[in-house]
Design an enzyme around this catalytic site. Structure first.
Site, mmCIF file in Angstrom:
data_model
loop_
_atom_site.group_PDB
_atom_site.id
_atom_site.type_symbol
_atom_site.label_atom_id
_atom_site.label_comp_id
_atom_site.label_asym_id
_atom_site.label_seq_id
_atom_site.Cartn_x
_atom_site.Cartn_y
_atom_site.Cartn_z
ATOM 1 N N CYS A 133 0.842 -1.203 0.000
ATOM 2 C CA CYS A 133 0.000 0.000 0.000
ATOM 3 C C CYS A 133 0.872 1.245 0.000
ATOM 4 O O CYS A 133 1.557 1.532 0.978
ATOM 5 C CB CYS A 133 -0.919 -0.077 1.226
ATOM 6 S SG CYS A 133 -1.589 1.479 1.802
ATOM 7 N N CYS B 58 0.266 3.869 2.658
ATOM 8 C CA CYS B 58 0.739 3.382 3.961
ATOM 9 C C CYS B 58 2.218 3.675 4.141
ATOM 10 O O CYS B 58 2.663 4.068 5.219
ATOM 11 C CB CYS B 58 0.532 1.873 4.102
ATOM 12 S SG CYS B 58 -1.187 1.360 4.005
#
Ligand SMILES: [Zn+2]
Length: 150
Positions: free
Chosen positions: A69, A72
């Site tokens: 991600c 993230c």
């Protein structure tokens, strides 16, 4: 930072002493030499979540993330800095969503990154999606001021 089952070794930001800081429990880590509050940034998974997050006496910011991600990864240094800047006031816990499906299911996490603010075993607030550092800090300050006041 090095970590194992007994905790992580955290250098004191003030005097440099290397302190062993447990992952779980109800305490609040302080430097053994100079007694300043130490940053508390630990990992948790399905098995350790309750000990690391739900039992903590300090408010806990849980960062649910995954390696694939992008947002993230952008958020990771911001969250790590919060652990430093809020030492003694906040515990920061990273949960890898792929390795911890029960944590995601239990909290109905539908997108990542998701930040959960926990205090005394309950989720108080959440932020879904990455925020710029300043905005995240404002969100956190507001939540801590309004939701965790004793
Ligand atoms: Zn120290």
């Amino acid at each position: 930072m090095t970590a194992d089952a007994r905790g992580a070794v955290v250098p004191c930001p003030s005097c440099g002493t290397r302190n062993r800081v447990p992952h779980g429990g109800t305490g609040r880590p302080r430097c053994a030499s100079c007694h300043v509050d130490l940053p508390w940034l630990v990992d948790a998974d399905d098995a350790s979540f309750d000990d690391v997050v739900a039992r903590a006496a300090l408010p806990v910011l849980v960062d649910v993330w995954a390696a694939w991600c992008g947002p993230c990864r952008q958020l990771a240094p911001v969250v790590a800095k919060l652990a430093d800047d809020y030492a003694g006031r906040l515990k920061v816990v990273k949960v890898d969503a792929d390795a911890s499906p029960q944590v995601s299911a239990r909290h109905q996490v539908t997108g990542i990154p998701t930040l959960l603010l926990y205090h005394r075993g309950s989720e108080l607030a959440r932020q879904v999606g990455a925020l710029p550092a300043e905005q995240l800090r404002r969100w956190l300050d507001e939540q801590l001021a309004t939701r965790t006041a004793a």
